[in-house]
Design an enzyme around this catalytic site. Sequence first.
Site, short mmCIF file in Angstrom:
data_model
loop_
_atom_site.label_atom_id
_atom_site.label_comp_id
_atom_site.label_asym_id
_atom_site.label_seq_id
_atom_site.Cartn_x
_atom_site.Cartn_y
_atom_site.Cartn_z
N SER A 127 3.05 7.18 35.15
CA SER A 127 1.70 6.77 35.57
C SER A 127 1.46 6.99 37.06
O SER A 127 2.36 6.77 37.89
CB SER A 127 1.51 5.29 35.25
OG SER A 127 0.38 4.78 35.92
N GLU A 129 0.00 5.00 38.75
CA GLU A 129 0.20 3.67 39.35
C GLU A 129 1.53 3.63 40.13
O GLU A 129 1.68 2.81 41.04
CB GLU A 129 0.17 2.63 38.22
CG GLU A 129 0.25 1.18 38.65
CD GLU A 129 -1.01 0.61 39.31
OE1 GLU A 129 -2.08 1.22 39.22
OE2 GLU A 129 -0.89 -0.46 39.95
N TYR A 151 3.83 -3.72 36.85
CA TYR A 151 3.68 -2.57 35.95
C TYR A 151 4.14 -1.28 36.64
O TYR A 151 4.91 -0.49 36.07
CB TYR A 151 2.21 -2.45 35.52
CG TYR A 151 1.86 -1.15 34.83
CD1 TYR A 151 2.12 -0.97 33.48
CD2 TYR A 151 1.26 -0.10 35.53
CE1 TYR A 151 1.81 0.23 32.85
CE2 TYR A 151 0.94 1.09 34.91
CZ TYR A 151 1.21 1.25 33.56
OH TYR A 151 0.90 2.44 32.94
P1 NAP Z 1 -2.68 1.06 25.44
O1 NAP Z 1 -3.97 1.43 24.79
O2 NAP Z 1 -2.58 -0.23 26.18
O3 NAP Z 1 -1.53 1.07 24.31
C1 NAP Z 1 -0.28 0.51 24.54
C2 NAP Z 1 0.53 0.58 23.25
O4 NAP Z 1 1.83 0.03 23.48
C3 NAP Z 1 -0.07 -0.20 22.08
O5 NAP Z 1 0.00 0.61 20.93
C4 NAP Z 1 0.88 -1.38 21.94
O6 NAP Z 1 1.01 -1.87 20.62
C5 NAP Z 1 2.20 -0.74 22.35
N1 NAP Z 1 3.24 -1.71 22.68
C6 NAP Z 1 3.13 -2.81 23.48
N2 NAP Z 1 4.28 -3.49 23.49
C7 NAP Z 1 5.15 -2.82 22.69
C8 NAP Z 1 6.50 -3.05 22.28
N3 NAP Z 1 7.18 -4.12 22.70
N4 NAP Z 1 7.07 -2.17 21.44
C9 NAP Z 1 6.38 -1.09 20.99
N5 NAP Z 1 5.09 -0.83 21.32
C10 NAP Z 1 4.50 -1.69 22.17
O7 NAP Z 1 -2.20 2.22 26.44
P2 NAP Z 1 -2.76 3.73 26.60
O8 NAP Z 1 -3.91 3.72 27.54
O9 NAP Z 1 -2.88 4.35 25.26
O10 NAP Z 1 -1.55 4.37 27.41
C11 NAP Z 1 -0.44 4.97 26.74
C12 NAP Z 1 0.74 5.01 27.69
O11 NAP Z 1 0.41 5.77 28.83
C13 NAP Z 1 1.18 3.66 28.22
O12 NAP Z 1 2.59 3.71 28.38
C14 NAP Z 1 0.52 3.54 29.57
O13 NAP Z 1 1.25 2.68 30.40
C15 NAP Z 1 0.58 4.99 30.02
N6 NAP Z 1 -0.47 5.43 30.93
C16 NAP Z 1 -1.77 5.24 30.62
C17 NAP Z 1 -2.76 5.72 31.46
C18 NAP Z 1 -4.22 5.55 31.15
O14 NAP Z 1 -5.04 5.72 32.05
N7 NAP Z 1 -4.58 5.25 29.91
C19 NAP Z 1 -2.40 6.41 32.63
C20 NAP Z 1 -1.04 6.60 32.89
C21 NAP Z 1 -0.08 6.13 32.03
P3 NAP Z 1 0.16 -3.15 20.05
O15 NAP Z 1 -1.17 -2.60 19.70
O16 NAP Z 1 0.91 -3.60 18.86
O17 NAP Z 1 0.14 -4.16 21.17
O1 G4F Z 2 -9.15 -0.13 34.59
P1 G4F Z 2 -8.06 -0.77 35.35
O2 G4F Z 2 -7.53 -2.06 34.81
O3 G4F Z 2 -6.93 0.35 35.48
P2 G4F Z 2 -5.69 0.54 36.48
O4 G4F Z 2 -5.27 -0.73 37.09
O5 G4F Z 2 -6.03 1.66 37.39
O6 G4F Z 2 -4.54 0.98 35.45
C1 G4F Z 2 -4.79 1.96 34.45
O7 G4F Z 2 -4.48 3.22 34.97
C2 G4F Z 2 -3.09 3.43 35.30
C3 G4F Z 2 -2.96 4.85 35.85
O8 G4F Z 2 -3.13 4.84 37.25
C4 G4F Z 2 -2.28 3.25 34.04
F1 G4F Z 2 -0.97 3.51 34.30
C5 G4F Z 2 -2.46 1.83 33.52
O9 G4F Z 2 -1.73 1.66 32.31
C6 G4F Z 2 -3.95 1.60 33.22
O10 G4F Z 2 -4.32 2.44 32.15
O11 G4F Z 2 -8.51 -1.04 36.85
C7 G4F Z 2 -9.05 -0.01 37.66
C8 G4F Z 2 -9.56 -0.61 38.97
C9 G4F Z 2 -8.55 -1.52 39.66
O12 G4F Z 2 -8.54 -1.21 41.04
C10 G4F Z 2 -9.10 -2.92 39.46
O13 G4F Z 2 -8.78 -3.84 40.49
O14 G4F Z 2 -10.69 -1.43 38.68
C11 G4F Z 2 -10.59 -2.61 39.44
N1 G4F Z 2 -11.40 -3.66 38.79
C12 G4F Z 2 -12.45 -4.30 39.37
N2 G4F Z 2 -12.94 -5.23 38.54
C13 G4F Z 2 -11.20 -4.17 37.57
C14 G4F Z 2 -12.18 -5.16 37.40
N3 G4F Z 2 -10.30 -3.87 36.62
C15 G4F Z 2 -10.38 -4.56 35.44
N4 G4F Z 2 -9.52 -4.24 34.44
N5 G4F Z 2 -11.32 -5.55 35.23
C16 G4F Z 2 -12.23 -5.89 36.19
O15 G4F Z 2 -13.06 -6.78 35.98
#
Ligand code: NAP
Ligand code: G4F
Length: 331
Positions: A127, A129, A151
């Site tokens: 990520s 992050e 995280y």
């Molecule tokens: P998400 O929608 O939050 O999905 C997370 C998944 O992890 C869910 O299917 C959840 O299952 C599963 N999980 C949680 N705890 C677990 C455990 N103990 N054992 C097995 N599975 C478990 O995340 P996403 O946005 O699809 O992201 C996919 C991956 O990419 C994650 O690793 C995230 O950290 C990473 N990532 C995401 C972004 C982004 O912007 N979306 C960017 C960079 C990296 P349940 O439904 O059962 O809870």
């Molecule tokens: O949507 P966010 O919660 O995403 P964040 O923290 O960037 O993390 C996501 O992206 C990562 C990749 O860089 C992934 F690895 C991670 O798993 C996840 O998918 O927040 C985005 C921004 C933050 O700066 C937060 O402080 O939005 C700001 N924010 C402001 N108000 C808020 C809110 N975020 C959330 N969730 N809720 C609010 O009310």
Amino acid sequence: MRRALITGITGQDGQYLAELLHEQQYEVFGLVKGQNNPRIDMIRTEYPFVEIVEGDLQDLSSLVGVLEQVQPDEVYNLGAISFVALSFKQAELTANVTGLGVLRLLDAVRMVGGSQNNPIRFYQASSSEMFGKVRQSPQTEDTPFYPRSPYGVAKVFGHDITVNYRDSYGLYACSGILFNHESPRRGMEFVTRKVTNAVARIKLGLQEKLVLGNLDPRRDWGFAGDYVRAMWQMLQQDEPQDYVVATGRTHSVRNFVDLAFKHAGLDDWERFVQQDPRFFRPAEVDLLVGDATKAHTELGWKPEVGFEDLVAMMVDHDLRLEAKKAGISLP
Ligand code: NAP
Ligand code: G4F
């Protein structure tokens, strides 16, 4: 038929990746955790081609059992505690699932292995992050990490242990360092979906206010459907490597909010938005913007959906969703 195992199948990326692999004629297996997990029904209904297998990233023997059963060609580790705000409140759980879970799955891959000619290929969902308090902009594969949340720290461990197992044991293991990617399937806890859903409800007269935290942070937001393509492409290369996946454009949360309200025909977003310290984080990531040159040149990957189209897609989807739930017919 090639076989792929996806952890995190019930999440946003798991769903898009399952569709992509199914289109590519894979047999798709999805790891689901917990007893009576309510999201299993959603997967069975929406993605009937996915074969559900049970296991948990906190339980090594379950992972070994699943790999022995599935005998996958490719493993995509998308499972994680992925919500940064939650990681501050449940840091130990996050370290265990998002960090140590990667180690357990890599150990399971080492133990089960696949055949000598066809070793299991492993993808780790790293990520942006991890860059946290960024040391340089834009961020590349060589930018040092400075995580700002439990995280982010857990993801750095997952990333580094993936590199270490590749170096130490010759595993075919890659990390995609993905920047934020969104879609109509994004969880409601993340800011983009929280905003687009609230915009839809405000437009339909179902909600009055949207309460947010810090509006200043900037993110490099892309479309999840584009990003899962990069995951698959990484595992098709001759040699395993790590890649940044990003659009190269950055926008503030404020920009996102403004555009989402405007798309729904509401030009004065300040009237509807309040800020609350509850949604501020103990430490913030102020700016993310990625340089995906390596993915462009080596994988031939390019994002197809731009920022404005992404916002429009999510608002339109949530307008239809909320109107349907409330029995309102849209013009
Ligand atoms: P998400 O929608 O939050 O999905 C997370 C998944 O992890 C869910 O299917 C959840 O299952 C599963 N999980 C949680 N705890 C677990 C455990 N103990 N054992 C097995 N599975 C478990 O995340 P996403 O946005 O699809 O992201 C996919 C991956 O990419 C994650 O690793 C995230 O950290 C990473 N990532 C995401 C972004 C982004 O912007 N979306 C960017 C960079 C990296 P349940 O439904 O059962 O809870
Ligand atoms: O949507 P966010 O919660 O995403 P964040 O923290 O960037 O993390 C996501 O992206 C990562 C990749 O860089 C992934 F690895 C991670 O798993 C996840 O998918 O927040 C985005 C921004 C933050 O700066 C937060 O402080 O939005 C700001 N924010 C402001 N108000 C808020 C809110 N975020 C959330 N969730 N809720 C609010 O009310």
